[in-house]
Motif scaffolding. Structure first.
Motif, mmCIF file in Angstrom:
data_model
loop_
_atom_site.group_PDB
_atom_site.id
_atom_site.type_symbol
_atom_site.label_atom_id
_atom_site.label_comp_id
_atom_site.label_asym_id
_atom_site.label_seq_id
_atom_site.Cartn_x
_atom_site.Cartn_y
_atom_site.Cartn_z
ATOM 1 N N ASN A 275 39.667 37.238 31.046
ATOM 2 C CA ASN A 275 40.008 35.744 30.345
ATOM 3 C C ASN A 275 38.697 34.994 31.144
ATOM 4 O O ASN A 275 38.947 34.180 30.667
ATOM 5 N N ARG A 276 38.196 35.163 31.135
ATOM 6 C CA ARG A 276 36.788 34.987 31.575
ATOM 7 C C ARG A 276 35.797 33.889 30.305
ATOM 8 O O ARG A 276 36.079 34.605 29.433
ATOM 9 N N THR B 240 39.788 38.280 25.837
ATOM 10 C CA THR B 240 40.971 37.516 26.696
ATOM 11 C C THR B 240 41.979 38.666 26.251
ATOM 12 O O THR B 240 42.149 39.521 25.521
ATOM 13 N N SER B 241 43.524 38.283 27.691
ATOM 14 C CA SER B 241 44.459 39.284 27.216
ATOM 15 C C SER B 241 45.519 39.203 26.099
ATOM 16 O O SER B 241 45.245 40.546 25.638
ATOM 17 N N ASP B 242 45.218 38.537 25.246
ATOM 18 C CA ASP B 242 45.524 38.238 23.938
ATOM 19 C C ASP B 242 44.941 39.172 22.764
ATOM 20 O O ASP B 242 45.125 39.718 21.779
#
Length: 285
Positions: free
Chosen positions: A162-163, A168-170
């Protein structure tokens, strides 16, 4: 007419008797059939090969490619950038070359079964892996592989999730849902040869749990930061629940070859032809 009815009744009685006899025979045979099926299944299970370290080391190695950044750079870029970055156009050409040459991507579960249980692999197998959680691995890497039905392995360092410019997590969940494998690459990329005390929990156990929470699937594969490992790390990696661990192009361990699976870094300085030659020369057993 009476004779006809009598014959009809007699026929029905005989038919019912035959059906009853068949049902009784079927019931009598059922335990024997079940026993036979169980015996065959048990024999098959007993005959399943489980290779020791020597047998695993003797098997032909599967080419495993390791990518990091997929981005453009110019002639003034530093040597590390040039080695660890592959231009998007070159990555696309490399994926097409692999497909045109008849290579089939495989995933770690298939490699494990091949090494340990002699399971068959497709003709000309190759494993495509990515380290360090860069965002373009999703937007460019996975998208390009999808054109050829290739699936890859994404080794994630969880501190980066997520940086900006990282996965990202998604995206990690999407990769997993699409049939790619999400695997661990520690929390923050510290080399395992330096771990002491709670480092093992921080770098091995917690990242595994975080990725499992994101994907909803077991995470059982690990890549060493910088490809650096030592014998002392392997028991800790096993205890943390990993089935295989991946190094770079150094020599494999003679006792635990499953925890020193070799890969080669695809350098940004290579031509596509050079990359294809490296596959043959680096995994030519």
């Amino acid at each position: 007419m009476k004779n006809y009815i009598a014959c009809l009744i007699l026929g029905l009685v005989i038919l019912e008797g035959c059906q009853s006899k068949a049902e009784e025979t079927s019931k009598e045979d059922a335990p024997q059939k079940t026993t036979l099926v169980n015996a065959v299944a048990k024999e098959t299970e007993v005959q399943k090969v489980t290779n020791d370290a020597a047998a695993i080391l003797a098997k032909k190695e599967v080419p495993i490619l390791c990518y990091h950044n997929i981005k453009n750079f110019d002639a003034s870029a530093g040597p590390m950038t040039k080695v660890y970055s592959v231009k998007p156009a070159n990555f696309a050409t490399q994926m097409k070359a692999l497909s045109d040459a008849g290579y089939h991507s495989i995933l770690p579960d298939q490699l494990y079964e091949y090494l340990v249980h002699d399971a068959p692999l497709p003709e000309k197998p190759v494993m495509i892996t990515f380290d360090d959680t860069r965002g373009e691995q999703f937007s460019i890497g996975a998208a390009e592989m999808n054109k050829y039905g290739f699936k890859g392995v994404f080794f994630v360092m969880t501190v980066s999730i997520n940086r900006p410019n990282y996965l990202t997590s998604d995206e990690i969940k999407k990769l997993s849902d699409d049939g790619h494998v999400v695997a661990a690459h520690t929390w923050d990329h510290h080399m395992v040869t330096k771990y002491t005390g709670d480092d093992w929990n921080t770098q091995l156990v917690k990242p595994k749990k975080k990725l499992e929470d994101i994907t909803g699937k077991p995470v059982t594969y690990f890549a060493y930061p910088f490809g650096l490992w030592n014998k002392e790390a392997i028991p800790k990696i096993k205890e943390s629940g990993y089935d295989m661990a991946f190094i770079l192009s150094t020599k494999r361990d003679s006792i635990d070859p499953l925890y020193t699976i070799r890969r080669i870094i695809v350098s940004g300085t290579w031509s596509t032809e050079g990359m294809m030659r490296s596959i043959e020369s680096s995994f030519d057993k």
